[in-house]
Motif scaffolding. Structure first.
Motif, mmCIF file in Angstrom:
data_model
loop_
_atom_site.group_PDB
_atom_site.id
_atom_site.type_symbol
_atom_site.label_atom_id
_atom_site.label_comp_id
_atom_site.label_asym_id
_atom_site.label_seq_id
_atom_site.Cartn_x
_atom_site.Cartn_y
_atom_site.Cartn_z
ATOM 1 N N SER A 259 1.154 -1.024 0.058
ATOM 2 C CA SER A 259 0.186 -0.251 0.098
ATOM 3 C C SER A 259 0.461 1.143 -0.284
ATOM 4 O O SER A 259 0.744 2.198 -0.480
ATOM 5 N N PHE A 260 2.167 1.403 0.653
ATOM 6 C CA PHE A 260 3.076 2.773 0.750
ATOM 7 C C PHE A 260 3.607 2.860 -0.254
ATOM 8 O O PHE A 260 3.530 3.834 -1.165
ATOM 9 N N TYR A 261 3.688 1.470 -1.329
ATOM 10 C CA TYR A 261 4.775 2.260 -2.062
ATOM 11 C C TYR A 261 4.050 1.772 -3.127
ATOM 12 O O TYR A 261 4.613 2.987 -4.488
ATOM 13 N N ALA A 262 3.212 0.807 -3.434
ATOM 14 C CA ALA A 262 2.355 1.180 -4.935
ATOM 15 C C ALA A 262 0.870 2.546 -4.536
ATOM 16 O O ALA A 262 0.493 2.652 -5.200
ATOM 17 N N HIS A 263 1.198 3.329 -3.732
ATOM 18 C CA HIS A 263 -0.034 4.600 -2.986
ATOM 19 C C HIS A 263 -1.330 3.714 -3.314
ATOM 20 O O HIS A 263 -2.097 5.016 -4.600
ATOM 21 N N LEU A 264 -1.467 2.779 -2.719
ATOM 22 C CA LEU A 264 -3.126 2.631 -3.119
ATOM 23 C C LEU A 264 -4.152 3.522 -2.427
ATOM 24 O O LEU A 264 -5.154 3.885 -3.122
#
Length: 758
Positions: free
Chosen positions: A303-308
């Motif tokens: 979630s953090f790196y993919a900016h969900l």
């Protein structure tokens, strides 16, 4: 007192003991010795000694009993490994179950930390893990959503001009509601524990608890559907709110947020697969793989790196404050609105905790104090409420992990609390990007075990239909009436089943087992024999107001004596007899007056001849017929086997003989039964209605010359009979210690010289 030998089938070489004889024996105890014993007990109860003070303190603080003897070498490493394993489980479960309570996830971590520390000092169980639990989280959520619905916190967005929920204000008030409910519920538990009311959990039977948790699991699943599908249904409260919510969610399914659904489905599949592998490799793994924690960490990183949240608008946990919060006073104005919910939380939480505690105590060979557990759980909740925790109890899954990974004492709870503390202090902010769908998936998968309880329906159908009805009523009422009202309705119905079963017990006539002092049901045991002339009557339940009348009716049926009909007929005949006597007296008076007037007097011989002329026909009475329809006829009208001849000489003599024979012919066993013994060994109390019924039985059966005796009374029942004035007109010689004593007394009373020959 009758002693000696009677029939060998019934007698023993001992004295027949009735209640009066037992009192005489007990009075032989020296009065001064009794006074000394009483004084000694009174002194001991009021005396304050060091050992007694130590026992009291250790009883209130069980940690003082085992901590001084704690062996770091033997218990240190197993407790540490167990504590770390449980602490790792606390993190995902605390945050996920906080969503069930409609609270921010960090308050689930608070609830996993403070209560466990308090229980360490006051709890008597060595293996249960105190913290968040599914059922209590759902119950708290129903309270917070009822008192703090979204509609109460709508504000207008200054930028867009659209109404939206003020989440910060709403969550703040929900935390106050949860904390107030928890403090009040904990206080109720402490008060009940100090009053030694640890038995209250026994009113929640196992079928009731399992059905209640199954229905609560359905509530939990429905509560998570909105997060799993990414929809926003309207909030409903009160009865049938679950039905309304389900209909609303189904109507919103076309608007499902697909990215959220994908995250939910992937999380559920991974969790189920990993848990199944964990179960299959359980014997090979010393410590289970922390699947839930791994899913949370991986989900947060993705979630953090993919900016969900920014890219796909997937809802995330949001800001998690670091550190611990200072204690705050609960909002006392909320107490009146949540007192019923607090009581329900107190009882349900205690029932779950004490059942788990007793299971582990039995397995590992130690005892837990039910009342002390109530105090410990109450203090854990009351103290935790000041630190903004919500209601907690023992968790089945974490307790099993704590026990199977080698935990020996509550030091494992301290180790798990340290893990939670470190997370709150330093690591909490790292989970801000965790998708809420992952937490909903964790809740959904963890409820799988509760859905397996639906197999109880098949099991109970085979074993006990009444328990099955309790299960179904509990499940339906909890689904339709919500958790608080459903619990009240379920307990009420369970109590009604108890009343129903005691109101309709099994009534039986007992017979003697030859060669013993045992008396068993004649219908169930072929080898027993009926005692001639004696009916031994027993009920399988105690006698009280709800079944006293049924008890009397069953006694009439089993003995074959319709006592009401017999006494009614007897009194009618007595009234008729009195009327005949008055008529005869008036006739005699007129006759005497007439003779005086004519100056003549009947001689005795003339009167006798008049009577003989009157008695020109021999009358008979049909045995076994209804006295209301019975007619008198001549001897020629009846057969020999159907008549009883009355050798009467006048109308008055005829009526007296008729009354005696007619009354005797009403019941089948009238001439065979001379005594009835009431076996009250199953009675544990006697109320005023039952006492009055017993007194009426003695008096009514006495009118037809059938003696009544009582046998097998427990001491409290005898005391209640005395307090109710039962023995004011009934002698204690009618009360016997055992049925056998009563039988011997009846036999010896009729045949005092009978030798043992049967």
């Amino acid at each position: 007192m009758v002693t000696g030998k009677t029939c060998t089938m019934y007698c023993v070489e001992r004295e027949i003991l009735d209640e009066q004889r037992l009192e005489e024996l007990s009075r032989r105890l020296d009065s001064s010795q009794t006074h000394t014993l009483f004084s000694h007990r009174l002194k001991n109860s009021l005396r304050c000694s060091i050992p007694k003070l130590k026992r009291t303190v250790v009883g209130f603080l069980p940690v003082l009993y085992w901590l001084p003897h704690y062996s770091v070498w033997d218990y240190g490493m197993p407790d540490l490994i167990s504590g770390i394993s449980v602490g790792i489980m606390h993190l995902p479960q605390g945050m996920a179950y906080a969503l069930l309570a409609s609270l921010p996830p960090v308050f689930g971590l608070y609830s996993s930390f403070y209560p466990a520390l308090v229980y360490f000092f006051f709890g008597s169980s060595r293996h249960i893990s105190i913290g968040t639990f599914t059922i209590l989280s759902i119950m708290v959520g129903s309270v917070t959503e009822r008192l703090a619905p979204d509609e109460n916190f709508l504000i207008v967005n200054k930028t867009s001009g659209i109404e939206e929920v003020d989440i910060t204000a709403r969550d703040l008030y929900r935390v106050q509601v949860a904390a107030a409910t928890t403090v009040l519920g904990g206080s109720i538990q402490v008060i009940l524990g100090l009053m030694q009311f640890g038995f209250v959990g026994t009113y929640l039977s196992e079928p009731l608890v399992r059905a209640y948790t199954s229905a609560a699991a359905a509530h939990a699943v429905l509560a998570q559907l909105k997060t799993i599908f990414g929809v926003s249904p309207a909030r409903f409260s009160g009865p049938l709110s679950m039905v309304y919510t389900l209909v609303d969610v189904c109507g919103l399914l076309p608007n499902t947020h697909l990215p959220t659904l994908v995250v939910s489905v992937l999380s559920i599949v991974i969790l189920i697969t990993a848990k199944e592998l964990n179960n299959r490799c359980r014997k090979k793994l010393q410590v289970p793989i922390p699947v839930e924690l791994i899913v949370i960490v991986v989900g947060t990183l993705i979630s953090f790196y993919a900016h969900l949240n920014e890219t796909y608008e997937i809802s995330v946990v949001g800001k998690i404050p670091s550190g611990i919060q200072p204690p705050t006073m609960p909002n006392a104005s909320i107490f009146p609105e949540v007192v019923v919910d607090a009581f329900a939380l107190a009882i349900v939480g205690y029932a779950i905790s004490v059942s788990l505690g007793k299971t582990f105590a039995l397995k590992h060979g130690y005892k837990i104090d039910s009342s002390q557990e109530l105090v410990a759980l109450g203090l854990s909740n009351a103290v935790g409420g000041f630190f903004q925790c919500y209601s907690v109890c023992a968790s089945m899954s974490r307790s099993l992990i704590q026990e199977t990974t080698g935990g020996r004492t509550q030091m494992a709870g301290i180790a798990s609390s340290v893990i939670v503390l470190v997370t709150m202090m330093k690591l909490g902010s790292l989970f801000q990007e965790l998708p809420k769908a992952v937490l909903a998936a964790i809740v959904f998968v963890n409820l799988k075990g509760m859905f397996k309880q639906y197999t109880d329906i098949v099991t109970l159908w085979r074993r006990n239909k009444i328990d099955l009805v309790v299960w179904l009523v509990t499940w339906v009422s909890t689904l339709l009436l919500n958790l608080d009202m459903g619990l009240a309705a379920s307990i009420s119905f369970a109590m009604l089943t108890v009343i129903f079963r005691t109101q309709s017990p099994r009534y039986s006539v007992l017979g003697h087992l030859p060669g013993t002092e045992l008396y068993l049901d004649l219908e169930s045991h072929r080898e027993v024999r009926e005692v001639p002339g004696i009916t031994i009557f027993r009920s399988s339940a105690t006698i009280y107001f709800a079944n006293a009348e049924l008890y009397l009716e069953a006694l009439k049926e089993k003995s074959g004596l319709d006592i009401t009909k017999m006494i009614t007929y007897k009194r009618r005949q007595e009234a008729k007899q009195r009327k005949r006597d008055r008529r005869a007296a008036r006739r005699a008076k007129r006759q005497a007056k007439r003779q005086v007037n004519i100056g003549g007097v009947f001689s005795v011989e003339e009167e006798s001849g008049w009577k003989n002329r009157e008695n020109s026909t021999v009358w008979v009475y049909l045995k076994g017929t209804d006295p209301e329809t019975t007619t008198l006829g001549s001897m020629s009208d009846l057969q020999d086997g159907d008549i009883t001849t009355l050798g009467c000489s006048s109308e008055d003599t005829l009526s007296r003989d008729l009354e005696r024979i007619s009354l005797g012919s009403l019941g089948k066993w009238t001439w065979d039964i001379h005594s009835i013994i009431l076996d009250l060994s199953t009675a544990n109390f006697i109320d005023t209605v039952a006492l009055k019924t017993l007194r009426n039985i003695f008096h009514d059966f006495g009118e037809i010359d059938v003696d009544i005796y009582i046998a097998g009374c427990q001491a409290p029942v005898v005391e209640q009979l005395e307090q109710g004035g039962f023995f004011s007109d009934i002698t204690k010689e009618r009360l016997f210690t055992t049925v056998h004593d009563a039988v011997l007394y009846c036999i010896n009373l009729l045949h005092p010289d009978l030798s043992c020959h049967i």
